[in-house]
Write an enzyme that holds these catalytic residues in place. Sequence first.
Site, PDB file in Angstrom:
ATOM      1  N   SER A 288      32.865  85.308  -3.930  1.00 52.56           N
ATOM      2  CA  SER A 288      32.547  86.685  -4.312  1.00 52.56           C
ATOM      3  C   SER A 288      33.562  87.250  -5.303  1.00 52.56           C
ATOM      4  O   SER A 288      34.706  86.792  -5.396  1.00 52.56           O
ATOM      5  CB  SER A 288      32.517  87.574  -3.062  1.00 52.56           C
ATOM      6  OG  SER A 288      33.825  87.762  -2.552  1.00 52.56           O
TER       7      SER A 288
ATOM      8  N   GLU B   6      35.031  80.994 -10.158  1.00 53.37           N
ATOM      9  CA  GLU B   6      33.589  81.053 -10.419  1.00 53.37           C
ATOM     10  C   GLU B   6      33.030  82.045  -9.420  1.00 53.37           C
ATOM     11  O   GLU B   6      32.876  81.743  -8.239  1.00 53.37           O
ATOM     12  CB  GLU B   6      32.958  79.667 -10.273  1.00 53.37           C
ATOM     13  CG  GLU B   6      31.607  79.556 -10.943  1.00 53.37           C
ATOM     14  CD  GLU B   6      30.471  79.940 -10.020  1.00 53.37           C
ATOM     15  OE1 GLU B   6      30.034  81.126 -10.090  1.00 53.37           O
ATOM     16  OE2 GLU B   6      30.039  79.102  -9.231  1.00 53.37           O
TER      17      GLU B   6
ATOM     18  N   ALA C 291      36.013  76.623  -1.177  1.00 53.88           N
ATOM     19  CA  ALA C 291      34.584  76.452  -1.435  1.00 53.88           C
ATOM     20  C   ALA C 291      33.757  77.489  -0.679  1.00 53.88           C
ATOM     21  O   ALA C 291      34.175  77.983   0.371  1.00 53.88           O
ATOM     22  CB  ALA C 291      34.140  75.041  -1.049  1.00 53.88           C
ATOM     23  N   PRO C 292      32.557  77.816  -1.176  1.00 54.61           N
ATOM     24  CA  PRO C 292      31.712  78.841  -0.567  1.00 54.61           C
ATOM     25  C   PRO C 292      30.728  78.253   0.435  1.00 54.61           C
ATOM     26  O   PRO C 292      30.673  77.031   0.645  1.00 54.61           O
ATOM     27  CB  PRO C 292      30.970  79.417  -1.774  1.00 54.61           C
ATOM     28  CG  PRO C 292      30.764  78.211  -2.642  1.00 54.61           C
ATOM     29  CD  PRO C 292      31.991  77.347  -2.462  1.00 54.61           C
TER      30      PRO C 292
ATOM     31  N   CYS D  68      24.603  81.200  -7.191  1.00 56.90           N
ATOM     32  CA  CYS D  68      25.194  82.111  -8.177  1.00 56.90           C
ATOM     33  C   CYS D  68      24.401  82.140  -9.467  1.00 56.90           C
ATOM     34  O   CYS D  68      24.310  83.181 -10.135  1.00 56.90           O
ATOM     35  CB  CYS D  68      26.642  81.723  -8.445  1.00 56.90           C
ATOM     36  SG  CYS D  68      26.848  80.021  -9.033  1.00 56.90           S
TER      37      CYS D  68
ATOM     38  N   LYS E  74      39.753  74.161   1.602  1.00 60.68           N
ATOM     39  CA  LYS E  74      39.403  75.120   2.645  1.00 60.68           C
ATOM     40  C   LYS E  74      37.944  75.533   2.456  1.00 60.68           C
ATOM     41  O   LYS E  74      37.611  76.225   1.498  1.00 60.68           O
ATOM     42  CB  LYS E  74      40.288  76.368   2.605  1.00 60.68           C
ATOM     43  CG  LYS E  74      40.085  77.272   3.828  1.00 60.68           C
ATOM     44  CD  LYS E  74      40.525  78.695   3.591  1.00 60.68           C
ATOM     45  CE  LYS E  74      39.458  79.506   2.911  1.00 60.68           C
ATOM     46  NZ  LYS E  74      38.248  79.753   3.746  1.00 60.68           N
ATOM     47  N   PRO E  75      37.056  75.134   3.365  1.00 61.87           N
ATOM     48  CA  PRO E  75      35.667  75.582   3.275  1.00 61.87           C
ATOM     49  C   PRO E  75      35.501  76.998   3.800  1.00 61.87           C
ATOM     50  O   PRO E  75      36.409  77.573   4.417  1.00 61.87           O
ATOM     51  CB  PRO E  75      34.927  74.583   4.172  1.00 61.87           C
ATOM     52  CG  PRO E  75      35.945  74.177   5.194  1.00 61.87           C
ATOM     53  CD  PRO E  75      37.270  74.187   4.467  1.00 61.87           C
ATOM     54  N   SER E  76      34.330  77.559   3.551  1.00 63.82           N
ATOM     55  CA  SER E  76      33.998  78.870   4.112  1.00 63.82           C
ATOM     56  C   SER E  76      34.063  78.813   5.634  1.00 63.82           C
ATOM     57  O   SER E  76      33.659  77.808   6.245  1.00 63.82           O
ATOM     58  CB  SER E  76      32.592  79.281   3.673  1.00 63.82           C
ATOM     59  OG  SER E  76      32.106  80.342   4.469  1.00 63.82           O
TER      60      SER E  76
END
Length: 468
Positions: A219, A240, A141-142, A274, A167-169
């Site tokens: 990204s 995405e 995730a971002p 986004c 796994k998060p940013s």
Amino acid sequence: MIIPMTIAGRSAHSPDRMPVENPATTELFTEAPRCTATQLDDAVLGATAAFGHWSRTDADSRRAALLACGAALARAGDEVAELLTAEQGKPLRQARAEVTLAADWFGHTAELSLPRQELVAEETVEATMDRTPVGPVAAIAPSNYPIILAVTKIAPALLAGNTVVLKPSPVTPLSSLRMGQLLAEALPPGVLNTISGDGALGPALVEHPAIRMISFTGSVRSGRAIARRAADSFKRVVLELGGNDPCIVLPGTRIDRVAGEIFRRATVNSGQFCAAIKRVYVSAGQAAELTEALHAEAKAAVVGDGRDPRTDLGPLVSQAQLAHVHRLVESAAGAGARVVTGGGALPRAGHFYPPTVVSDLPPGTDLEQDEQFGPVVPVIGYHDLDEALARANGTRFALGGSVWGEPAVARALAARLECGTAWVNTHGDLRHDVPFGGLRESGSGVEYGLWGLLEYTNIKITHAVRRP
């Protein structure tokens, strides 16, 4: 207090840690675990061990588990939202809205189903199609919407019978780690594992041989690297990626009726979205009027700490992101564009960039071709709609786009936009029951609704011959 990871149903601390910054103050206010190689292996193997039982659990039981996940997240909504604002910077009311949306998303997903389809029903031949789970899924995730964009992966993956390693940013790990604790209480051990780490953790997770699918939001550069790594073992990917969404305002449109909405949909989450409007195309005769209207909106917006209830726009999430945004604005100004308002970091602690309106942008600048991911609104005049459409479609991105004005004409032009979603008289409206995804370098696959759920499944055909 350090929020631990959740691995195979247990809290997991790490001997190594990484600092977490408040982007509104630049204070390193706490730390998060940096997952070790052994812990990564434990998380993936935990998901693998849990997959056998979870994949055979009946659909109603999985739906009940999703509803329990949503209820657990809702009960701790304020706590998770405060962590989100502290590490990401967005206004607290927006953080609360994100957590609420994520909690509700579990319920929306639980309403979906994957029934068996009868394909052939002849006298002697029967063929049916089932949707079966893929296996352990890596959900990455971002930092812009860490909670909802994790849940839009977790919920359909679990409903389909997969297990998940989240796994998060590394910039925004805290809210996800806490959510991982909450959701693990509603699920069997190992069904959801939440780990945190720096830039080296993502590639290691993607390359782990037991991971069978990667769902990533982020990204283009990272998405490209994930696709390459996944290709070696033919892992499924849903990507995405970036968006550089154009907005076309039809000639003769009432500027006073659309300017406020265009501004808000360009600067939502300080532009870190986004599907935000990234470029505005307007007829040359109305460019000055729209520029001035956006200027007024920018001057009225309150930029500040997300904990202040008066704040409309919080900081950018990192110094690196602020530098990227400013580079694009300076480059445009150097190419002859006019910075109408904003255009420089604010003279205060924190990664604050004011809402910035840029006009007279010559063709081909990086601000038009690249994604700023910040509160910058370039206004570009056009002489006819063919010119506007060519420039709107003329980048490597193709996530979304919009047309504003008389509905019938706008719908006809929207049909010619090359993107995954074309909006008419709105922009960036995402729904749980409508698929969302991009074309070209904006990604592959879709998320949301039944179509997003299907991404987390394999097709299984049973072909039977009835013997006399």
